[in-house]
Design an enzyme around this catalytic site. Structure first.
Site, PDB file in Angstrom:
ATOM      1  N   SER A 109      46.446  29.845  48.067  1.00  0.00           N
ATOM      2  CA  SER A 109      46.818  28.981  46.940  1.00  0.00           C
ATOM      3  C   SER A 109      46.407  27.556  47.283  1.00  0.00           C
ATOM      4  CB  SER A 109      48.334  29.024  46.724  1.00  0.00           C
ATOM      5  OG  SER A 109      48.752  27.967  45.884  1.00  0.00           O
TER       6      SER A 109
ATOM      7  N   TYR B  20      56.617  28.477  50.473  1.00  0.00           N
ATOM      8  CA  TYR B  20      55.420  28.901  49.734  1.00  0.00           C
ATOM      9  C   TYR B  20      54.178  28.279  50.377  1.00  0.00           C
ATOM     10  CZ  TYR B  20      52.318  30.000  45.823  1.00  0.00           C
ATOM     11  OH  TYR B  20      51.288  30.489  45.048  1.00  0.00           O
TER      12      TYR B  20
HETATM   13  N1  LIG Z   1      49.580  31.610  38.902  1.00  0.00           N
HETATM   14  C1  LIG Z   1      49.212  30.600  39.687  1.00  0.00           C
HETATM   15  O1  LIG Z   1      49.131  29.453  39.233  1.00  0.00           O
HETATM   16  C2  LIG Z   1      48.872  30.870  41.139  1.00  0.00           C
HETATM   17  C3  LIG Z   1      48.246  29.838  41.851  1.00  0.00           C
HETATM   18  C4  LIG Z   1      47.903  30.056  43.186  1.00  0.00           C
HETATM   19  C5  LIG Z   1      48.179  31.280  43.779  1.00  0.00           C
HETATM   20  N2  LIG Z   1      48.810  32.256  43.052  1.00  0.00           N
HETATM   21  C6  LIG Z   1      49.085  33.514  43.738  1.00  0.00           C
HETATM   22  O2  LIG Z   1      48.564  34.585  42.983  1.00  0.00           O
HETATM   23  C7  LIG Z   1      49.293  35.772  43.303  1.00  0.00           C
HETATM   24  C8  LIG Z   1      49.643  36.488  42.008  1.00  0.00           C
HETATM   25  O3  LIG Z   1      50.555  35.679  41.268  1.00  0.00           O
HETATM   26  P1  LIG Z   1      50.583  35.601  39.673  1.00  0.00           P
HETATM   27  O4  LIG Z   1      50.412  34.193  39.320  1.00  0.00           O
HETATM   28  O5  LIG Z   1      49.699  36.636  39.111  1.00  0.00           O
HETATM   29  O6  LIG Z   1      52.127  35.930  39.412  1.00  0.00           O
HETATM   30  P2  LIG Z   1      52.920  37.240  38.951  1.00  0.00           P
HETATM   31  O7  LIG Z   1      52.517  37.620  37.578  1.00  0.00           O
HETATM   32  O8  LIG Z   1      54.346  36.940  39.240  1.00  0.00           O
HETATM   33  O9  LIG Z   1      52.374  38.385  39.907  1.00  0.00           O
HETATM   34  C9  LIG Z   1      52.872  38.600  41.204  1.00  0.00           C
HETATM   35  C10 LIG Z   1      52.560  40.037  41.581  1.00  0.00           C
HETATM   36  O10 LIG Z   1      52.981  40.239  42.944  1.00  0.00           O
HETATM   37  C11 LIG Z   1      53.748  41.423  42.984  1.00  0.00           C
HETATM   38  N3  LIG Z   1      54.726  41.407  44.072  1.00  0.00           N
HETATM   39  C12 LIG Z   1      55.652  40.461  44.350  1.00  0.00           C
HETATM   40  N4  LIG Z   1      56.387  40.844  45.409  1.00  0.00           N
HETATM   41  C13 LIG Z   1      55.914  42.064  45.801  1.00  0.00           C
HETATM   42  C14 LIG Z   1      56.260  42.969  46.824  1.00  0.00           C
HETATM   43  N5  LIG Z   1      57.259  42.714  47.671  1.00  0.00           N
HETATM   44  N6  LIG Z   1      55.557  44.119  46.933  1.00  0.00           N
HETATM   45  C15 LIG Z   1      54.539  44.398  46.072  1.00  0.00           C
HETATM   46  N7  LIG Z   1      54.161  43.572  45.086  1.00  0.00           N
HETATM   47  C16 LIG Z   1      54.849  42.420  44.950  1.00  0.00           C
HETATM   48  C17 LIG Z   1      54.432  41.497  41.613  1.00  0.00           C
HETATM   49  O11 LIG Z   1      54.790  42.828  41.332  1.00  0.00           O
HETATM   50  P3  LIG Z   1      56.314  43.380  41.314  1.00  0.00           P
HETATM   51  O12 LIG Z   1      57.196  42.287  40.828  1.00  0.00           O
HETATM   52  O13 LIG Z   1      56.212  44.561  40.388  1.00  0.00           O
HETATM   53  O14 LIG Z   1      56.591  43.790  42.721  1.00  0.00           O
HETATM   54  C18 LIG Z   1      53.293  41.033  40.713  1.00  0.00           C
HETATM   55  O15 LIG Z   1      52.453  42.114  40.407  1.00  0.00           O
HETATM   56  C19 LIG Z   1      50.494  35.328  44.129  1.00  0.00           C
HETATM   57  O16 LIG Z   1      50.252  35.580  45.499  1.00  0.00           O
HETATM   58  C20 LIG Z   1      50.559  33.826  43.875  1.00  0.00           C
HETATM   59  O17 LIG Z   1      51.175  33.133  44.939  1.00  0.00           O
HETATM   60  C21 LIG Z   1      49.147  32.078  41.749  1.00  0.00           C
END
Ligand SMILES: NC(=O)c1ccc[n+]([C@@H]2O[C@H](COP(=O)([O-])OP(=O)(O)OC[C@H]3O[C@@H](n4cnc5c(N)ncnc54)[C@H](OP(=O)(O)O)[C@@H]3O)[C@@H](O)[C@H]2O)c1
Length: 290
Positions: free
Chosen positions: A183, A196
């Protein structure tokens, strides 16, 4: 009936995998962002097998679809079983070869089982997108909840380590690729998200170290998105009490990114189009912070 299935009709469903918003471009605030070429990909990953952690929503769910559209067979995990099954059946109905395998990236046995089940079903592994992650409401260090700190490290960092641990033996055999989810919060220090930021900075370090260890057989990179329009960003807006405009103000392009733009980068890093890129962290944020 079998004779009626031509190569053209076989290809068609893949084109329909990500119709609707993605086909025409995504609305980001008041702008329409054109869908990047790789998100409407020709089948450049045909014959490849991919794993995506955290594929039940957001960037992960979109990437499962885009990898399938590019021709890969995809296994994905996540804890929300009903949602995982729903994502899988939607993509299968559209012609993708995808499977949801419930597992929690914090649990070694479950990650081992997830990888083993993928091998059992598809017979090989070529691509791993270790994406699962969580955010928590912001707080200064003295007010940071210890359980929340531990959970973020367990998910965002240990989860990526466990995934690589069980994926790598298979990727060494296939000369595959890993893309780890970091990130912008792992590249720049932001206040009030110490767990984080530390977890994502450690993912970047671990990616570089892994590329040193496995560079001769496996390409290993990390991506570092800025603000991407997903359920996580919705929580960030709510918990930080900020608007989208405030969030994107320091970035040169001044808008949030789409999950399709991130998925496009994943397809590029997973394909031979990026064959000499290894051990790097690629920003996808509309330009570095002002
Ligand atoms: N959106 C942004 O602005 C942004 C920016 C930088 C980085 N990121 C990174 O991108 C990644 C995806 O995030 P997103 O933005 O797409 O958010 P999101 O929609 O909340 O997706 C997070 C995903 O991670 C899964 N997850 C969480 N804990 C888990 C566990 N213990 N075991 C297996 N799966 C797990 C969730 O599935 P379940 O809840 O079903 O387990 C969900 O599918 C994350 O690592 C986040 O830090 C996001």
């Amino acid at each position: 009936m079998t004779e009626a299935i031509t190569s053209e009709t076989m290809v068609l469903p893949r084109r329909h995998l990500l119709t609707g918003m993605l086909a025409a471009g995504a609305m980001v605030g008041t702008e329409v962002v054109t869908t990047p070429a790789f998100a409407q990909a020709p089948p450049i990953l045909e014959g490849k097998v991919a794993i995506v952690t955290g594929g039940t929503s957001g960037i992960g769910a979109t990437t499962v679809g885009v990898l399938a559209q590019a021709g890969a067979k995809v296994a994905f995990n996540g804890r929300r079983e009903a949602l995982g099954r729903q994502v899988a059946s939607r993509l299968r109905a559209a012609g993708g070869d995808v499977v949801y395998i419930r597992s929690d990236v914090r649990e070694a046995q479950q990650v081992e089982h997830f990888v083993a089940e993928t091998l059992e079903r598809y017979g090989r592994l070529d691509i791993a997108f270790n994406n699962a992650g969580i955010d928590l409401p912001p707080a200064p260090i003295a007010d940071t909840d210890i359980t929340g700190f531990d959970d973020q490290i367990a998910t965002n960092l240990r989860g990526v380590f466990l995934a690589m641990k069980y994926e790598l033996p298979h990727l060494v055999s296939s000369r595959g690729v890993i893309i780890n989810m970091a990130s912008i919060g792992g590249r720049h220090a932001f206040p009030n998200i110490v767990a984080y930021g530390a977890s994502k900075a450690a993912v970047i370090h671990m990616t570089r170290a892994a590329a040193q260890e496995y560079g001769k057989r496996v390409r290993i990179n990390a991506i570092a998105p800025g603000a991407i329009e997903t359920p996580m960003l919705e929580r960030v807006r709510r918990d930080w009490r900020v608007t989208t405009e405030q969030l994107v103000a320091p970035y040169p392009m001044g808008r949030v990114g789409t999950p399709e733009e991130v998925a496009s980068l994943i397809v590029f890093l997973a394909s031979d189009a990026s064959s000499y890129i290894n051990g790097h962290v690629i920003g996808i944020d509309g330009g570095d912070l002002a």
